[in-house]
Design a protein around this motif. Structure first.
Motif, PDB file in Angstrom:
ATOM      1  N   HIS A 180      22.422  36.803  66.496  1.00  0.00           N
ATOM      2  CA  HIS A 180      21.201  37.733  65.953  1.00  0.00           C
ATOM      3  C   HIS A 180      20.850  38.517  67.278  1.00  0.00           C
ATOM      4  O   HIS A 180      19.813  39.489  67.143  1.00  0.00           O
ATOM      5  N   GLU A 181      21.145  38.259  68.446  1.00  0.00           N
ATOM      6  CA  GLU A 181      20.496  39.043  69.643  1.00  0.00           C
ATOM      7  C   GLU A 181      21.774  39.800  70.457  1.00  0.00           C
ATOM      8  O   GLU A 181      22.702  39.276  70.611  1.00  0.00           O
ATOM      9  N   LEU A 182      21.281  41.029  70.463  1.00  0.00           N
ATOM     10  CA  LEU A 182      22.293  42.032  70.998  1.00  0.00           C
ATOM     11  C   LEU A 182      21.690  42.503  72.458  1.00  0.00           C
ATOM     12  O   LEU A 182      20.422  43.012  72.635  1.00  0.00           O
ATOM     13  N   ILE A 183      22.695  42.376  73.174  1.00  0.00           N
ATOM     14  CA  ILE A 183      22.470  42.904  74.679  1.00  0.00           C
ATOM     15  C   ILE A 183      23.174  44.290  74.880  1.00  0.00           C
ATOM     16  O   ILE A 183      24.448  44.242  75.001  1.00  0.00           O
ATOM     17  N   LEU A 184      22.666  45.142  75.088  1.00  0.00           N
ATOM     18  CA  LEU A 184      22.930  46.720  74.964  1.00  0.00           C
ATOM     19  C   LEU A 184      23.189  47.149  76.505  1.00  0.00           C
ATOM     20  O   LEU A 184      22.120  47.037  77.076  1.00  0.00           O
ATOM     21  N   ILE A 185      24.402  47.596  76.652  1.00  0.00           N
ATOM     22  CA  ILE A 185      24.607  48.177  78.054  1.00  0.00           C
ATOM     23  C   ILE A 185      25.518  49.519  77.913  1.00  0.00           C
ATOM     24  O   ILE A 185      26.221  49.596  76.937  1.00  0.00           O
ATOM     25  N   GLY A 186      25.531  50.362  79.023  1.00  0.00           N
ATOM     26  CA  GLY A 186      26.534  51.344  79.119  1.00  0.00           C
ATOM     27  C   GLY A 186      25.710  52.743  78.875  1.00  0.00           C
ATOM     28  O   GLY A 186      24.725  52.722  79.406  1.00  0.00           O
ATOM     29  N   VAL A 187      26.326  53.785  78.478  1.00  0.00           N
ATOM     30  CA  VAL A 187      25.823  55.088  78.510  1.00  0.00           C
ATOM     31  C   VAL A 187      26.000  55.738  77.019  1.00  0.00           C
ATOM     32  O   VAL A 187      26.890  55.311  76.273  1.00  0.00           O
ATOM     33  N   CYS A 188      25.187  56.846  76.994  1.00  0.00           N
ATOM     34  CA  CYS A 188      24.081  57.397  77.430  1.00  0.00           C
ATOM     35  C   CYS A 188      22.748  56.497  76.897  1.00  0.00           C
ATOM     36  O   CYS A 188      22.860  56.382  75.614  1.00  0.00           O
ATOM     37  N   THR A 189      22.091  56.331  77.883  1.00  0.00           N
ATOM     38  CA  THR A 189      20.674  55.658  77.225  1.00  0.00           C
ATOM     39  C   THR A 189      20.215  56.285  76.110  1.00  0.00           C
ATOM     40  O   THR A 189      19.808  55.519  74.746  1.00  0.00           O
ATOM     41  N   ASP A 190      20.034  57.571  76.034  1.00  0.00           N
ATOM     42  CA  ASP A 190      19.154  58.268  75.122  1.00  0.00           C
ATOM     43  C   ASP A 190      20.041  58.935  73.904  1.00  0.00           C
ATOM     44  O   ASP A 190      19.508  59.486  73.269  1.00  0.00           O
ATOM     45  N   ILE A 191      21.502  58.561  73.986  1.00  0.00           N
ATOM     46  CA  ILE A 191      22.515  58.906  72.946  1.00  0.00           C
ATOM     47  C   ILE A 191      23.221  57.880  72.373  1.00  0.00           C
ATOM     48  O   ILE A 191      22.483  57.414  71.410  1.00  0.00           O
ATOM     49  N   LEU A 207      19.145  46.575  60.988  1.00  0.00           N
ATOM     50  CA  LEU A 207      19.950  45.771  60.702  1.00  0.00           C
ATOM     51  C   LEU A 207      19.390  44.257  60.861  1.00  0.00           C
ATOM     52  O   LEU A 207      19.994  43.383  60.372  1.00  0.00           O
ATOM     53  N   GLY A 208      18.256  44.382  61.564  1.00  0.00           N
ATOM     54  CA  GLY A 208      17.572  42.987  61.826  1.00  0.00           C
ATOM     55  C   GLY A 208      18.108  42.083  62.976  1.00  0.00           C
ATOM     56  O   GLY A 208      17.458  41.089  63.091  1.00  0.00           O
ATOM     57  N   TYR A 209      18.797  42.987  64.165  1.00  0.00           N
ATOM     58  CA  TYR A 209      18.986  42.301  65.306  1.00  0.00           C
ATOM     59  C   TYR A 209      17.840  42.411  66.307  1.00  0.00           C
ATOM     60  O   TYR A 209      17.224  43.371  66.296  1.00  0.00           O
ATOM     61  N   GLN A 210      17.633  41.429  67.190  1.00  0.00           N
ATOM     62  CA  GLN A 210      16.831  41.580  68.380  1.00  0.00           C
ATOM     63  C   GLN A 210      17.650  42.034  69.403  1.00  0.00           C
ATOM     64  O   GLN A 210      18.713  41.790  69.632  1.00  0.00           O
ATOM     65  N   LEU A 211      16.898  42.963  70.119  1.00  0.00           N
ATOM     66  CA  LEU A 211      17.649  43.594  71.181  1.00  0.00           C
ATOM     67  C   LEU A 211      17.115  43.261  72.462  1.00  0.00           C
ATOM     68  O   LEU A 211      15.691  43.070  72.759  1.00  0.00           O
ATOM     69  N   VAL A 212      18.046  43.211  73.583  1.00  0.00           N
ATOM     70  CA  VAL A 212      17.715  43.286  74.900  1.00  0.00           C
ATOM     71  C   VAL A 212      18.479  44.443  75.682  1.00  0.00           C
ATOM     72  O   VAL A 212      19.501  44.535  75.441  1.00  0.00           O
ATOM     73  N   ILE A 213      17.627  45.229  76.396  1.00  0.00           N
ATOM     74  CA  ILE A 213      18.179  46.214  77.147  1.00  0.00           C
ATOM     75  C   ILE A 213      18.024  45.964  78.790  1.00  0.00           C
ATOM     76  O   ILE A 213      16.879  46.012  79.113  1.00  0.00           O
ATOM     77  N   PRO A 214      19.110  45.500  79.493  1.00  0.00           N
ATOM     78  CA  PRO A 214      19.026  45.368  81.082  1.00  0.00           C
ATOM     79  C   PRO A 214      18.771  47.080  81.577  1.00  0.00           C
ATOM     80  O   PRO A 214      20.042  47.622  81.299  1.00  0.00           O
ATOM     81  N   LYS A 272      13.210  43.705  74.335  1.00  0.00           N
ATOM     82  CA  LYS A 272      13.016  43.208  75.741  1.00  0.00           C
ATOM     83  C   LYS A 272      13.664  44.215  76.577  1.00  0.00           C
ATOM     84  O   LYS A 272      15.036  44.014  76.673  1.00  0.00           O
ATOM     85  N   ILE A 273      12.879  44.677  77.538  1.00  0.00           N
ATOM     86  CA  ILE A 273      13.528  45.497  78.587  1.00  0.00           C
ATOM     87  C   ILE A 273      13.571  44.382  79.896  1.00  0.00           C
ATOM     88  O   ILE A 273      12.557  44.153  80.301  1.00  0.00           O
ATOM     89  N   VAL A 274      14.779  44.381  80.412  1.00  0.00           N
ATOM     90  CA  VAL A 274      14.846  43.215  81.608  1.00  0.00           C
ATOM     91  C   VAL A 274      15.403  43.877  82.880  1.00  0.00           C
ATOM     92  O   VAL A 274      16.207  44.978  82.486  1.00  0.00           O
TER      93      VAL A 274
END
Ligand code: ZN
Length: 181
Positions: free
Chosen positions: A123-134, A146-153, A179-181
């Motif tokens: 249920h929780e996705l940590i998104l990494i990579g490029v490009c942030t805005d695309i 789709l109902g996922y919780q998001l974490v963006i380091p 959550k921005i970490v």
């Protein structure tokens, strides 16, 4: 349960002479991207590499008019940047490591990522990579719907557009509840 979604951290998007490069900004996140990938891969968490794959003869593709050719199938531009490719090659046979070619910005567009995550009750996705805005942004919007919780380091995402990068980070937090970490 959580998963690491690794988006487009390839030669074309990161290397100095990449075809659509984020340049220094993309290169600056290399160590952080590598470390988090290693941590998730070793802990047995699901790690999904969702990587652009373009057919240079696909004249119907909207990106044809928007960007120079990049991540063209069969080219070295699609290899993961820096230490990531070697690490992926070493770990790709693990059950928790998954690669999917994508055709659009979002990792959910035309892929089976959503069902793979649901099968694992993630249920929780940590998104990494490029490009942030695309590609990261479009993936985040689909994940939200789709109902996922998001974490963006924030040390693991980058863009060639610094204003777009900052805007997207703000949007993840203020509008997608990430959550921005
Ligand atoms: Zn593309």
């Amino acid at each position: 349960m959580r998963a690491l979604i690794s988006i487009d951290y390839t030669y074309d998007f990161v290397a100095e002479d990449g075809k659509l490069t984020t340049g220094k900004a993309g290169q600056a996140i290399h160590d952080a991207v590598f470390e988090i990938t290693k941590t998730f891969t070793e802990s047995g968490d699901f790690v999904a590499y969702m990587i652009d794959n373009h057919d240079p003869n696909d004249s119907y593709h909207p990106e044809m008019k928007l960007f120079p050719p990049h991540n063209v199938q069969g080219t070295s531009g699609r290899r993961l940047y820096g230490k990531l490719q070697e690490y992926y090659d070493k770990t790709k046979n693990q059950e928790n490591v998954y690669w999917h070619d994508k055709r659009h910005y979002s990792a959910f567009s035309g892929t089976d990522l959503d069902i793979r995550l649901r099968e694992r009750e993630i249920h929780e996705l940590i998104l990494i990579g490029v490009c942030t805005d695309i590609c990261v942004l479009h993936t985040a919007v689909d994940a939200y719907n789709l109902g996922y919780q998001l974490v963006i380091p924030k040390d693991c995402v980058a863009s060639f557009d610094q204003v777009g990068h900052e805007w997207a980070l703000h949007h993840f937090e203020s509008t997608l509840g990430a959550k921005i970490v």
